[in-house]
Motif scaffolding. Structure first.
Motif, short mmCIF file in Angstrom:
data_model
loop_
_atom_site.label_atom_id
_atom_site.label_comp_id
_atom_site.label_asym_id
_atom_site.label_seq_id
_atom_site.Cartn_x
_atom_site.Cartn_y
_atom_site.Cartn_z
N ASP A 125 0.95 -1.05 0.21
CA ASP A 125 0.33 -0.08 0.08
C ASP A 125 0.95 1.12 -0.46
O ASP A 125 1.52 1.44 0.74
CB ASP A 125 -1.08 0.55 1.06
N THR A 183 -0.91 4.57 -0.51
CA THR A 183 -1.41 5.57 -0.45
C THR A 183 -1.39 6.22 0.23
O THR A 183 -0.15 6.75 0.93
CB THR A 183 -3.11 5.46 -0.17
N ALA A 212 -2.75 1.76 -4.99
CA ALA A 212 -3.22 2.77 -4.77
C ALA A 212 -4.74 2.19 -4.76
O ALA A 212 -5.22 1.65 -5.08
CB ALA A 212 -2.82 4.43 -5.27
N THR A 235 -7.53 3.81 -1.49
CA THR A 235 -6.61 3.08 -0.85
C THR A 235 -8.07 1.97 -1.49
O THR A 235 -9.29 1.70 -1.46
CB THR A 235 -6.86 2.53 0.14
N GLN A 259 -7.34 -1.99 -1.90
CA GLN A 259 -7.10 -3.52 -2.02
C GLN A 259 -7.21 -4.16 -2.78
O GLN A 259 -5.77 -4.78 -3.58
CB GLN A 259 -7.34 -3.69 -0.46
N SER A 314 -1.12 -3.35 4.16
CA SER A 314 -2.45 -1.92 4.44
C SER A 314 -2.42 -1.10 5.56
O SER A 314 -2.48 -2.04 6.53
CB SER A 314 -3.75 -2.32 3.28
N ASN A 336 -10.51 -0.14 2.74
CA ASN A 336 -10.80 0.14 1.20
C ASN A 336 -11.88 1.50 1.01
O ASN A 336 -12.32 1.74 2.10
CB ASN A 336 -11.30 -0.87 0.72
#
Length: 449
Positions: free
Chosen positions: A160, A162, A203, A317, A319, A355, A359
């Motif tokens: 992740d 983001t 991302a 986000t 995933q 992450s 989400n």
């Protein structure tokens, strides 16, 4: 006459005895007590033996694993296997009731399909109850086998990147931790090709590389609609341009930044090889927070660490997009074309997903706005996706970096291949430890049969 009287009295007494029932319960209990106590005692003795055998199995499993590591690393000679097996086992076996415990190890050299170490153990438990029935002890035996040299591993690391990874030192802590994991996994390779690793930064989208703009597995309809000019510059969108009877000219596709978003459903949850059906293709998108380009499976671990150093946090986000491309990297065929598998080896495929949040956004605006997920819609797609991946034989590890006190990610827990393969960390300082634990677990997969 006297004899007749005596006989009559005896006959009367016998009749009274036959009719008497005042002591029946005590008599019956006395008769039944012996088999009842025997059965209860046998259950206790067998339970003790079962406990001793279970403890032996655990100790043998660890002994076989440690011997396999020693042999694969060349730290012991084959002539010392039994001595080392005995030492490892005695240090690990904690049951104090077992008697006559013996341990032996058998080594089979690599013949093209891997080396094998088999550790056998046996012993007995002196009985407390069954000995009265002629069984003074209960014997037991078990074994454990480790196989190595024919097990190859392919690991996808979906990270992740983001915008929220910029807070609380998460990105700063993640980089050295991820690089250390690559070193830890890479060290398991004894020969080139034993270990392959891919890195998938994600991302909302994943960057597959702008140089792929001419590949047949990319679907351009959305990109063409969003990136172009109208013959009348008053109209800024393709739909308004065409509605006004004007012509729309998409930009040259070599201006694409390399980002792709989710495939059409249900291909968003599968690893189907793209074909002429546009539903199977990957949709190009000019995502303004496009992450660093992914790195397919490689044995060039130094390049992967350089890739990790280049990561910067930005975007929402999603995933499932990182998971999808992690899975694709483990899959032979387009678009990432994982290396062919040799028939003399067993391959273990692993997907690691890290992450730091929940989400919030994917291809469908009705599913999330980048800040909030609506009605769990993205998670629902991810659950289906993870079911498919695990059914495909891929082992999934997930990590939730939760420094903000968010609810623990239930979908990451669901996706993990068992509770021992999910971790949650509440501070950046714990990221390195969590990655190291994954590496240790993978080292066991590498040598365990």
């Amino acid at each position: 006459m006297l004899n007749t009287a005596i006989f009559s009295r005896l006959r009367a007494a016998a009749g009274r005895f036959a009719k008497a029932d005042q002591g029946n319960i005590a008599v019956l209990f006395g008769i039944a007590a012996v088999p009842i106590l025997t059965f209860v005692g046998a259950a206790i003795d067998y339970s003790r033996a079962s406990s001793a055998r279970s403890a032996m199995q655990t100790a043998l499993d660890s002994t076989a694993l440690m011997l396999a590591k020693d042999l694969s690393n060349g730290t012991i000679k084959t002539s010392d296997i039994n001595t080392k097996a005995e030492a490892y086992f005695r240090a690990l076996y904690t049951n104090t009731e077992a008697r006559g415990v013996t341990v032996s190890a058998t080594y089979t050299e690599n013949t093209g399909k891997g080396s094998t170490i088999k550790v056998n153990g046996s012993g007995n438990i002196p009985t407390e109850f069954m000995k009265v029935a002629g069984f003074p002890k209960i014997g037991f035996d078990t074994s454990s086998t480790s196989l190595w040299g024919n097990v190859r591993m392919r690991v996808a690391l979906a990270l992740d990147v983001t915008g929220s990874m910029s807070s609380d030192g998460k990105m700063t802590a993640m980089k050295p931790a991820a690089k250390a994991l690559i070193d830890q996994i890479g060290a398991l390779a004894k020969n080139t090709g034993d270990i392959y690793i891919s890195v998938i930064p994600f991302a909302k989208d994943v960057n597959v590389g702008a140089s792929n703009y001419d590949q047949s597995w990319i679907e351009w309809s959305d990109w063409d609609a969003a990136n172009g000019t109208c013959s009348n510059t008053y109209y800024k969108s393709q739909s308004s341009c065409l509605s006004a009877g004007k012509s729309w000219t998409p930009k040259n596709r070599d201006t694409w930044n390399g980002c792709v978003t989710d495939r059409d459903q249900d291909y968003d949850t599968k690893n189907t090889t793209p074909n002429s059906d546009y539903h199977t293709k990957f949709y190009a998108e000019q995502y303004n927070a496009c992450p660093a380009q992914l790195a397919p499976l490689t044995t060039d671990f130094a390049s992967l660490k350089t890739k990790i150093d280049s990561l910067t946090p930005n975007g929402g986000t999603n995933q499932p997009i990182g998971i999808a491309w992690g899975w694709q990297s483990l899959t032979q065929g387009a678009p990432l074309n994982a290396p062919a598998e040799e028939p003399n080896y067993e391959y273990k495929k692993v997907l690691i997903v890290m992450s730091d949040g929940l989400n919030t956004q994917d291809r469908w605006p009705s599913y999330g706005n980048g800040q909030t997920q609506f009605n769990g819609a993205i998670d629902a797609r991810q659950r289906i996706q993870c079911d498919n991946i695990k059914a495909n034989g891929v082992i999934i590890y997930t990590m939730h970096v939760n420094t903000n006190g968010d609810p623990t990610s239930s979908v990451l827990q669901y996706c993990a291949s068992g509770s021992d393969k999910f971790s949650t960390v509440t501070s950046s300082s714990q990221i390195a430890t969590a990655f190291s634990a994954i590496g240790t677990s993978l080292s066991k997969l590498r040598v365990a049969k």
